[in-house]
Design a protein around this motif. Structure first.
Motif, PDB file in Angstrom:
ATOM      1  N   ASN A   1       8.762   8.903   3.876  1.00  0.00           N
ATOM      2  CA  ASN A   1       7.961   9.797   4.675  1.00  0.00           C
ATOM      3  C   ASN A   1       8.760  11.170   4.749  1.00  0.00           C
ATOM      4  OD1 ASN A   1       5.319   9.527   5.413  1.00  0.00           O
ATOM      5  ND2 ASN A   1       6.051   7.867   6.612  1.00  0.00           N
TER       6      ASN A   1
ATOM      7  N   LEU B   1       1.147   4.716  -2.827  1.00  0.00           N
ATOM      8  CA  LEU B   1       1.028   5.978  -2.173  1.00  0.00           C
ATOM      9  C   LEU B   1       2.288   6.737  -2.627  1.00  0.00           C
ATOM     10  CD1 LEU B   1      -0.318   5.424   1.383  1.00  0.00           C
ATOM     11  CD2 LEU B   1      -1.557   6.477  -0.215  1.00  0.00           C
TER      12      LEU B   1
ATOM     13  N   SER C   1      -3.455  14.156   2.181  1.00  0.00           N
ATOM     14  CA  SER C   1      -4.049  12.893   2.447  1.00  0.00           C
ATOM     15  C   SER C   1      -2.921  11.752   2.106  1.00  0.00           C
ATOM     16  CB  SER C   1      -5.523  12.776   1.538  1.00  0.00           C
ATOM     17  OG  SER C   1      -5.949  11.477   1.669  1.00  0.00           O
ATOM     18  N   ASN C   2      -2.412  11.645   1.072  1.00  0.00           N
ATOM     19  CA  ASN C   2      -1.438  10.901   0.838  1.00  0.00           C
ATOM     20  C   ASN C   2      -0.273  10.647   1.629  1.00  0.00           C
ATOM     21  OD1 ASN C   2      -2.834   9.644  -1.653  1.00  0.00           O
ATOM     22  ND2 ASN C   2      -1.974  11.170  -2.775  1.00  0.00           N
TER      23      ASN C   2
ATOM     24  N   GLN D   1       0.865  -1.158  -0.038  1.00  0.00           N
ATOM     25  CA  GLN D   1       0.050  -0.023   0.069  1.00  0.00           C
ATOM     26  C   GLN D   1       0.939   1.067  -0.144  1.00  0.00           C
ATOM     27  OE1 GLN D   1      -3.671  -0.083   0.289  1.00  0.00           O
ATOM     28  NE2 GLN D   1      -3.302  -1.919  -0.682  1.00  0.00           N
ATOM     29  N   SER D   2       1.984   1.352   0.821  1.00  0.00           N
ATOM     30  CA  SER D   2       2.712   2.277   0.788  1.00  0.00           C
ATOM     31  C   SER D   2       3.519   2.581  -0.523  1.00  0.00           C
ATOM     32  CB  SER D   2       3.790   2.295   1.956  1.00  0.00           C
ATOM     33  OG  SER D   2       4.938   1.481   1.450  1.00  0.00           O
TER      34      SER D   2
ATOM     35  N   SER E   1      -0.380  11.456   4.876  1.00  0.00           N
ATOM     36  CA  SER E   1      -1.133  10.830   5.980  1.00  0.00           C
ATOM     37  C   SER E   1      -1.315   9.264   5.999  1.00  0.00           C
ATOM     38  CB  SER E   1      -2.579  11.530   6.216  1.00  0.00           C
ATOM     39  OG  SER E   1      -3.068  10.885   7.377  1.00  0.00           O
ATOM     40  N   GLY E   2      -1.807   8.939   4.595  1.00  0.00           N
ATOM     41  CA  GLY E   2      -1.706   7.317   4.226  1.00  0.00           C
ATOM     42  C   GLY E   2      -0.516   6.780   4.554  1.00  0.00           C
TER      43      GLY E   2
ATOM     44  N   GLU F   1       2.041   7.615   6.219  1.00  0.00           N
ATOM     45  CA  GLU F   1       2.286   7.307   7.760  1.00  0.00           C
ATOM     46  C   GLU F   1       1.529   6.374   8.587  1.00  0.00           C
ATOM     47  OE1 GLU F   1       1.046  11.341   9.197  1.00  0.00           O
ATOM     48  OE2 GLU F   1       3.246  12.300   8.585  1.00  0.00           O
ATOM     49  N   GLN F   2       0.262   6.223   8.155  1.00  0.00           N
ATOM     50  CA  GLN F   2      -0.510   5.232   8.769  1.00  0.00           C
ATOM     51  C   GLN F   2       0.001   3.695   8.450  1.00  0.00           C
ATOM     52  OE1 GLN F   2      -4.502   5.838   7.100  1.00  0.00           O
ATOM     53  NE2 GLN F   2      -4.783   7.519   8.382  1.00  0.00           N
ATOM     54  N   GLN F   3       0.574   3.782   7.063  1.00  0.00           N
ATOM     55  CA  GLN F   3       1.021   2.330   6.553  1.00  0.00           C
ATOM     56  C   GLN F   3       2.342   2.060   7.245  1.00  0.00           C
ATOM     57  OE1 GLN F   3      -0.841   0.416   4.999  1.00  0.00           O
ATOM     58  NE2 GLN F   3      -2.063   2.169   4.512  1.00  0.00           N
TER      59      GLN F   3
ATOM     60  N   THR G   1       1.289   0.663  10.551  1.00  0.00           N
ATOM     61  CA  THR G   1       0.694  -0.660  10.429  1.00  0.00           C
ATOM     62  C   THR G   1       2.101  -1.498  10.380  1.00  0.00           C
ATOM     63  OG1 THR G   1      -1.264   0.109   9.440  1.00  0.00           O
ATOM     64  CG2 THR G   1      -0.455  -2.168   8.879  1.00  0.00           C
TER      65      THR G   1
END
Length: 455
Positions: free
Chosen positions: A360, A253, A301-302, A249-250, A304-305, A307-309, A312
């Motif tokens: 990031n 992104l 938004s991307n 997923q990263s 932030s995504g 960072e979420q990945q 995870t």
């Protein structure tokens, strides 16, 4: 034919993982996820009762929920010897498919050696039940007992790997990640990780477990100790697949962010050209501001995504390491028994965690560039508006002076009308307009001069 091509009770297990309720998903999407998962259990013949039972089971407040009750497995139709065991782990659906061929009532037939060629048909039978592809990932677990004390486990494992035909362009020496012993059985883990294009279907993983012959000791006795092991394995593989899924997923992104970075640089270059031009087009600047705000929202938004990945990956890596320790402590005779499976942790730290952290840091710079550009445009627009406001004020002031002067002149002549019967009305009108124009022009000159002084 050598005995390295034979196994007692060869069994194929597939652990499949799907997203149950992802971040930001609405009820319709969650229901769709549930429906796709139900198809893995029941195929296309899903009843309303089965839908409701699964939905009710999910309401339990537990990180490990068995989705079927009494029994907790869905048996394959006779004469097939297999089952599906579905559970929910947090926000993830997991299902174990276990299959060993046709059911044999007589133990002699059940434990008779079989050629490992059968692994291909066992695999295909399991695949036919999965229906839609796994959204998070999947792992294979192949098990069986050697047929003689002198049978070479390594050679047998290589033959199993070849017959399974699980990986594209399979090469044992390249794909073998680790090997070791646990509870007397030999383990071989093989993996082809997905590339950096973010395609989760490129992830291929199998763990081969071969029990020793032990002078003919029944595999049913040997595998009894592994009943608890399956529970740990479904959780361990969940963390593993979640790490790989988050990394893919990263990568998606990152592609979007890099594409946006190129557009941002183009916009910034255009902005510099506009700022340095002799005249500034206010409408064009306002359009640019809208474009920058739009791309900034998507870019943020991307980021932030991403960072979420990263979170995870790190969280599931820690959980994977903890589960390895738990398996060793609860099932092994030595705390290090199952630690050979820890090679995956090293790989993730060295490649996945490092890469996503680096991405990031580098890609966050684009967000700061966007913020600076937006502030610059807003500042220029404010300056241009201030200029426009001053020009408007000068014009209004001049008109006001002219109107006032015209009014005064008209009033004076209006007073004379009463005393002079022969005064021409047209003369009064045009004279007031003329004096008003002169006064307005003089007022404009004065206001402009004052404005220049105070700039």
């Amino acid at each position: 034919m050598s005995n390295e091509n034979w196994l007692i009770y060869p069994t194929v297990d597939l652990f499949v993982y799907d997203l149950a309720d992802g971040i930001g998903q609405n009820e319709d999407k969650i229901s769709q996820n549930r429906e796709l998962f139900l198809q893995k259990i029941y195929g296309d013949n899903i009843s309303a009762l089965q839908r409701e039972q699964l939905k009710q089971a999910e309401t339990e407040t537990s990180d490990y929920i068995e989705l079927l009750k009494n029994p907790n497995t869905a048996e394959f139709e006779p004469p097939l010897d297999g089952y599906a065991y579905p559970i929910k782990l947090g926000d993830t659906y997991a299902i174990q498919f276990d299959f060993s061929g046709n059911r044999e009532l007589e133990e002699d037939k059940l434990l008779a050696p079989k050629e490992i060629d059968c692994l291909e048909s066992l695999k295909q039978q399991v695949i036919s039940r999965v229906n839609s592809p796994a959204t998070i990932g999947q792992s294979w677990f192949i098990s069986g007992q050697l047929t003689a004390d002198d049978q070479d486990a390594l050679t047998t494992a290589k033959n199993c790997y070849t017959k399974l035909n699980l990986f594209p362009n399979a090469v044992w020496d390249r794909d073998l990640q680790t090997e070791g012993q646990f509870l007397g059985a030999n383990f071989y883990e093989l993996w082809q990780p997905p590339g950096d294009k973010g395609n989760i279907s490129q992830n291929h993983h199998v763990l081969i477990c071969l029990f020793p012959y032990n002078s003919g000791q029944s595999i049913l006795v040997l595998s009894k100790a592994f009943e608890e092991f399956y529970t740990h394995l479904i959780i361990l593989f969940a963390y593993r697949n979640k790490v790989i899924w988050a990394y893919t997923q990263s990568r998606q992104l990152k592609v979007r962010l890099k594409d946006s970075s190129g557009k941002i640089q183009q916009f910034v270059n255009q902005l510099l050209a506009q700022v340095n031009s002799p005249t500034v087009d206010l409408k064009e600047l306002q359009k640019n501001l809208v474009d920058f705000l739009t791309i900034s929202s998507a870019y943020a938004s991307n980021i932030s995504g991403l960072e979420q990945q990263e979170n995870t990956i790190k969280t599931n890596l820690i959980n994977y390491q903890i589960r390895l320790k738990t398996i060793s402590q609860k099932m092994g005779t030595d705390a290090k028994d199952f630690k050979f499976m820890g090679k995956f942790s090293i790989f993730v730290k060295d490649k996945y965690v490092w890469q996503v952290e680096s991405d990031n840091r580098s890609l966050s710079g684009g967000l700061r560039l966007l913020e600076n550009a937006i502030q610059t445009i807003e500042g220029i627009i404010e300056i241009e508006r201030a200029k426009s406001d001053r020009t408007l004020n000068v014009t209004l002031g001049a008109v006001g002076v002219g109107i006032a002067t015209s009014g005064v002149y008209a009033s004076v002549y209006a007073g004379q009308i009463k005393s002079a019967q022969n005064l021409d009305v047209n003369t009064v009108f045009w004279s007031s307009i003329g004096w008003g124009f002169v006064a307005g022009a003089l007022g404009a000159i004065v206001l402009i001069a004052i404005g220049k002084k105070w700039r």
